[in-house]
Scaffold this active site. Structure first.
Site, short mmCIF file in Angstrom:
data_model
loop_
_atom_site.label_atom_id
_atom_site.label_comp_id
_atom_site.label_asym_id
_atom_site.label_seq_id
_atom_site.Cartn_x
_atom_site.Cartn_y
_atom_site.Cartn_z
N SER A 153 -15.70 2.84 -3.14
CA SER A 153 -14.43 3.51 -3.44
C SER A 153 -13.52 2.47 -4.08
O SER A 153 -13.73 1.27 -3.90
CB SER A 153 -13.80 4.01 -2.13
N TYR A 166 -10.99 3.10 6.61
CA TYR A 166 -11.82 3.62 5.51
C TYR A 166 -11.99 2.53 4.44
O TYR A 166 -13.10 2.26 3.97
CB TYR A 166 -11.18 4.88 4.92
#
Ligand SMILES: NC(=O)c1ccc[n+]([C@@H]2O[C@H](COP(=O)([O-])OP(=O)(O)OC[C@H]3O[C@@H](n4cnc5c(N)ncnc54)[C@H](OP(=O)(O)O)[C@@H]3O)[C@@H](O)[C@H]2O)c1
Length: 247
Positions: A153, A166
């Site tokens: 990501s 995350y």
């Protein structure tokens, strides 16, 4: 590389495992891999979603997929070893793994990070992918050229406020990919990461509830890179973190 025109049989005779294959980007990858000729192993938490993908693949004339219902939160090495044994028995080899399943958790200030949620995110996003890959190495070695693809990501490359566990899990994912890529360099196994970029899925809607999803790319728009990294044309790629939406 910012596009790849895959030949129609790019993934013919390949066996590819996709985690989180029931929804979002994983669902699209499973359908696309089947379209290009692969036999797909659909792994995920919600059986109904996996069955729907199975039905779609069959209806489109694809090779019969396999379904592996597994909650990565509670899965242990013995689950992954059993799965690897079954794959070896049924297919004899594994040509690719797409580690796509992921948990966003709750975005919050650093001071509010909840330890239980931190553990869940690390377990699903990092530990599960590591343990699963470890168990699959012998069956990956049976393929002439195997591809392991992790999902990163933007927040796994540059940290961002409030993305806590995350973001840290995605930095760890990039690290795991680099360690493995270095270790398996020169072998038949290549290891890379994809950063999908902002994509119209349930996870993105949870992270950005006020955003107009119609302005985002769909999972289908990203599939050129997902197919490329599983196709033999990417045999020389190793240790890279590639963007599915290059600037
Ligand atoms: N969408 C974006 O903008 C974006 C951007 C950057 C990175 N990513 C990454 O891309 C990947 C796919 O994201 P997405 O947007 O497609 O997310 P999504 O729509 O939320 O789908 C996530 C998938 O992971 C599965 N999953 C979650 N927890 C699981 C568990 N405990 N065990 C087994 N499967 C589990 C889900 O299964 P169920 O449906 O059964 O729960 C679902 O199929 C993730 O790794 C995400 O971090 C996404």
């Amino acid at each position: 590389m910012n596009n790849y025109n895959a030949p129609a049989a790019a993934l013919q005779n390949k066996v590819i495992l996709v985690t989180g294959a029931g929804d979002g980007i994983g669902r699209s990858a499973a359908l696309t891999y089947a379209k290009y000729g692969a036999t797909v192993i659909l792994l995920g938490k919600t059986v109904k979603k996996l069955e729907a993908v199975y039905d779609e693949i069959i209806a489109a004339g694809g090779a019969e997929p396999a379904i592996v219902p597994l909650d990565l939160k509670g899965a242990t090495s013995s689950h992954y070893n059993d799965m690897a044994t079954t794959i070896a028995r049924e297919f004899g080899k594994l040509d690719g793994v797409l580690h796509n399943a992921g948990l966003l958790g709750v975005l919050s200030p650093f001071e509010h990070i909840n330890l239980a949620s931190w553990h869940d995110i690390m377990q699903i996003n990092v530990t599960a992918a590591m343990l699963m890959t470890q168990a699959l190495i012998p069956v990956l070695k049976k393929a002439p050229a195997a591809s392991v693809v992790f999902t990163s990501s933007g927040v796994g490359r540059v940290g961002r406020a409030y993305w806590g566990p995350y973001a840290v899990s995605k930095f760890a994912t990039e690290g795991l990919m680099q360690v493995m890529a270095d270790e398996y360099a020169g072998s038949s196994i290549r290891v890379n990461c994809i950063n999908p970029g902002a994509t119209r899925t349930a996870m993105r809607a949870k992270a950005y509830p006020g955003e107009d999803p119609m302005r985002l790319k769909t999972p289908e728009d990203l599939m050129w890179l997902y197919v490329y990294l599983m196709a033999d044309d990417s045999k020389s790629e190793n240790g890279k973190s590639l963007d599915a939406q290059p600037k």
